[in-house]
Design a protein around this motif. Structure first.
Motif, PDB file in Angstrom:
ATOM      1  N   ALA A 157       8.047 -19.655  46.798  1.00 42.46           N
ATOM      2  CA  ALA A 157       6.004 -19.827  46.847  1.00 42.46           C
ATOM      3  C   ALA A 157       6.219 -19.843  45.442  1.00 42.46           C
ATOM      4  O   ALA A 157       6.256 -20.098  44.382  1.00 42.46           O
ATOM      5  CB  ALA A 157       6.043 -18.496  47.936  1.00 42.46           C
ATOM      6  N   HIS A 158       4.219 -20.061  46.000  1.00 46.74           N
ATOM      7  CA  HIS A 158       3.823 -20.977  45.016  1.00 46.74           C
ATOM      8  C   HIS A 158       2.225 -20.084  45.132  1.00 46.74           C
ATOM      9  O   HIS A 158       1.944 -19.979  46.409  1.00 46.74           O
ATOM     10  CB  HIS A 158       3.458 -22.537  44.757  1.00 46.74           C
ATOM     11  N   GLU A 159       2.022 -19.508  44.476  1.00 52.78           N
ATOM     12  CA  GLU A 159       0.481 -19.337  44.478  1.00 52.78           C
ATOM     13  C   GLU A 159      -0.435 -20.320  44.685  1.00 52.78           C
ATOM     14  O   GLU A 159      -0.348 -21.000  44.287  1.00 52.78           O
ATOM     15  CB  GLU A 159      -0.105 -18.806  43.139  1.00 52.78           C
ATOM     16  N   ALA A 160      -1.343 -19.931  45.820  1.00 50.79           N
ATOM     17  CA  ALA A 160      -2.276 -20.556  46.627  1.00 50.79           C
ATOM     18  C   ALA A 160      -2.950 -21.009  45.505  1.00 50.79           C
ATOM     19  O   ALA A 160      -4.917 -21.038  46.125  1.00 50.79           O
ATOM     20  CB  ALA A 160      -2.356 -19.989  48.082  1.00 50.79           C
ATOM     21  N   THR A 161      -3.843 -21.913  44.951  1.00 51.98           N
ATOM     22  CA  THR A 161      -3.948 -22.024  43.611  1.00 51.98           C
ATOM     23  C   THR A 161      -4.802 -23.639  44.109  1.00 51.98           C
ATOM     24  O   THR A 161      -3.728 -24.386  44.688  1.00 51.98           O
ATOM     25  CB  THR A 161      -3.736 -21.854  42.647  1.00 51.98           C
ATOM     26  N   ALA A 162      -5.662 -23.976  43.607  1.00 55.27           N
ATOM     27  CA  ALA A 162      -6.652 -25.532  43.834  1.00 55.27           C
ATOM     28  C   ALA A 162      -6.069 -26.043  43.642  1.00 55.27           C
ATOM     29  O   ALA A 162      -5.296 -27.251  44.318  1.00 55.27           O
ATOM     30  CB  ALA A 162      -7.848 -25.532  43.257  1.00 55.27           C
ATOM     31  N   SER A 163      -5.088 -26.455  42.844  1.00 58.06           N
ATOM     32  CA  SER A 163      -4.526 -26.830  41.684  1.00 58.06           C
ATOM     33  C   SER A 163      -2.646 -27.501  42.577  1.00 58.06           C
ATOM     34  O   SER A 163      -2.250 -28.542  43.024  1.00 58.06           O
ATOM     35  CB  SER A 163      -4.326 -26.448  40.214  1.00 58.06           C
ATOM     36  N   ASN A 164      -2.212 -26.077  43.063  1.00 55.89           N
ATOM     37  CA  ASN A 164      -1.752 -26.315  43.798  1.00 55.89           C
ATOM     38  C   ASN A 164      -1.287 -26.935  45.124  1.00 55.89           C
ATOM     39  O   ASN A 164      -0.552 -27.523  45.842  1.00 55.89           O
ATOM     40  CB  ASN A 164      -0.480 -24.739  43.982  1.00 55.89           C
ATOM     41  N   ARG A 165      -2.506 -26.287  45.685  1.00 57.33           N
ATOM     42  CA  ARG A 165      -2.367 -26.938  46.901  1.00 57.33           C
ATOM     43  C   ARG A 165      -2.300 -28.454  47.171  1.00 57.33           C
ATOM     44  O   ARG A 165      -2.461 -29.112  47.885  1.00 57.33           O
ATOM     45  CB  ARG A 165      -3.974 -26.060  47.001  1.00 57.33           C
ATOM     46  N   ARG A 166      -3.073 -29.230  46.198  1.00 53.55           N
ATOM     47  CA  ARG A 166      -2.948 -30.569  46.019  1.00 53.55           C
ATOM     48  C   ARG A 166      -1.696 -31.429  46.173  1.00 53.55           C
ATOM     49  O   ARG A 166      -0.990 -32.303  46.709  1.00 53.55           O
ATOM     50  CB  ARG A 166      -3.676 -30.938  44.582  1.00 53.55           C
ATOM     51  N   PHE A 167      -0.432 -30.391  45.880  1.00 49.34           N
ATOM     52  CA  PHE A 167       0.971 -30.244  45.769  1.00 49.34           C
ATOM     53  C   PHE A 167       1.395 -29.956  47.700  1.00 49.34           C
ATOM     54  O   PHE A 167       2.470 -30.697  46.967  1.00 49.34           O
ATOM     55  CB  PHE A 167       1.502 -30.083  45.234  1.00 49.34           C
ATOM     56  N   ILE A 168       0.246 -30.200  48.163  1.00 45.36           N
ATOM     57  CA  ILE A 168       1.258 -29.320  49.359  1.00 45.36           C
ATOM     58  C   ILE A 168       1.594 -30.577  50.101  1.00 45.36           C
ATOM     59  O   ILE A 168       2.459 -30.877  50.914  1.00 45.36           O
ATOM     60  CB  ILE A 168       0.224 -29.108  50.492  1.00 45.36           C
ATOM     61  N   ALA A 169       1.628 -32.328  50.076  1.00 45.26           N
ATOM     62  CA  ALA A 169       1.916 -33.188  50.237  1.00 45.26           C
ATOM     63  C   ALA A 169       3.162 -33.776  49.892  1.00 45.26           C
ATOM     64  O   ALA A 169       4.222 -34.380  51.323  1.00 45.26           O
ATOM     65  CB  ALA A 169       1.170 -34.369  49.886  1.00 45.26           C
ATOM     66  N   ASN A 170       3.719 -33.240  48.706  1.00 46.76           N
ATOM     67  CA  ASN A 170       5.115 -33.478  48.932  1.00 46.76           C
ATOM     68  C   ASN A 170       5.917 -32.520  49.459  1.00 46.76           C
ATOM     69  O   ASN A 170       7.433 -33.600  49.561  1.00 46.76           O
ATOM     70  CB  ASN A 170       5.291 -33.558  46.889  1.00 46.76           C
ATOM     71  N   LEU A 171       5.478 -31.030  49.392  1.00 45.33           N
ATOM     72  CA  LEU A 171       6.594 -30.611  50.286  1.00 45.33           C
ATOM     73  C   LEU A 171       6.281 -30.479  51.643  1.00 45.33           C
ATOM     74  O   LEU A 171       7.571 -30.318  52.724  1.00 45.33           O
ATOM     75  CB  LEU A 171       6.053 -28.766  50.123  1.00 45.33           C
ATOM     76  N   GLN A 172       5.453 -31.560  52.354  1.00 46.81           N
ATOM     77  CA  GLN A 172       5.337 -32.061  53.343  1.00 46.81           C
ATOM     78  C   GLN A 172       6.191 -33.180  53.560  1.00 46.81           C
ATOM     79  O   GLN A 172       6.464 -33.070  54.424  1.00 46.81           O
ATOM     80  CB  GLN A 172       3.667 -32.028  53.761  1.00 46.81           C
TER      81      GLN A 172
END
Length: 151
Positions: free
Chosen positions: A39-54
């Motif tokens: 898992a990754h910490e849910a920071t603002a910058s990490n939330r932007r990479f959710i599309a790649n994971l999806q």
């Protein structure tokens, strides 16, 4: 209890799939999930990479679904012959359980989880029986089981 939000990098049974934003206890997140790369910490910058994971999640789920459909097609064309020990008077010794069906499928080269075989109750009579096998949450297959008595 202190909690934290994390973005899952891989599918974790009982918690979620990749790209899911979940709340976990802070110690579990900091000491296990994040150091192991699960898992990754849910920071603002990490939330932007959710599309790649999806996108990775959608690809994995499509592959799992197509593989499950192939297995279901293979199972639907099979017939499993099993024998049931019967004593005098037609009384059955034992029963045909999902473990017996699983072993017969494995012998025919089809690998499914034993718990996916849905038997309402063990089979204690001869004849043809239809057994539902839940290969995937969206895919079911019907297997024909022929039970013969062995006196």
């Amino acid at each position: 209890m202190a909690t934290m939000e994390v973005i899952l990098a891989t599918k974790i049974e009982g918690l979620g799939a990749e790209a899911d934003l979940v709340t976990v206890k802070a110690g579990y997140g900091r000491n296990y999930l994040i150091p192991k790369g699960l898992a990754h910490e849910a920071t603002a910058s990490n939330r932007r990479f959710i599309a790649n994971l999806q996108a990775a999640r959608a690809k994995r789920e499509a592959e799992e679904l197509s593989a499950a459909q192939e297995v279901a097609a293979k199972i639907s064309g099979l017939t499993v012959d099993l024998t049931l020990e019967v004593g005098q008077g037609g009384k059955a010794f034992g029963a045909i359980t999902n473990q017996n069906i699983h072993d017969a499928l494995t012998a025919q080269g089809v690998e499914v989880d034993r718990r996916a075989i849905e038997l309402e109750k063990p089979i204690k009579s001869e004849g043809e029986h239809e057994v539902i096998i839940k290969v995937h949450p969206q895919v079911e297959a019907t297997l024909k089981v022929v039970v013969k008595e062995n006196a």
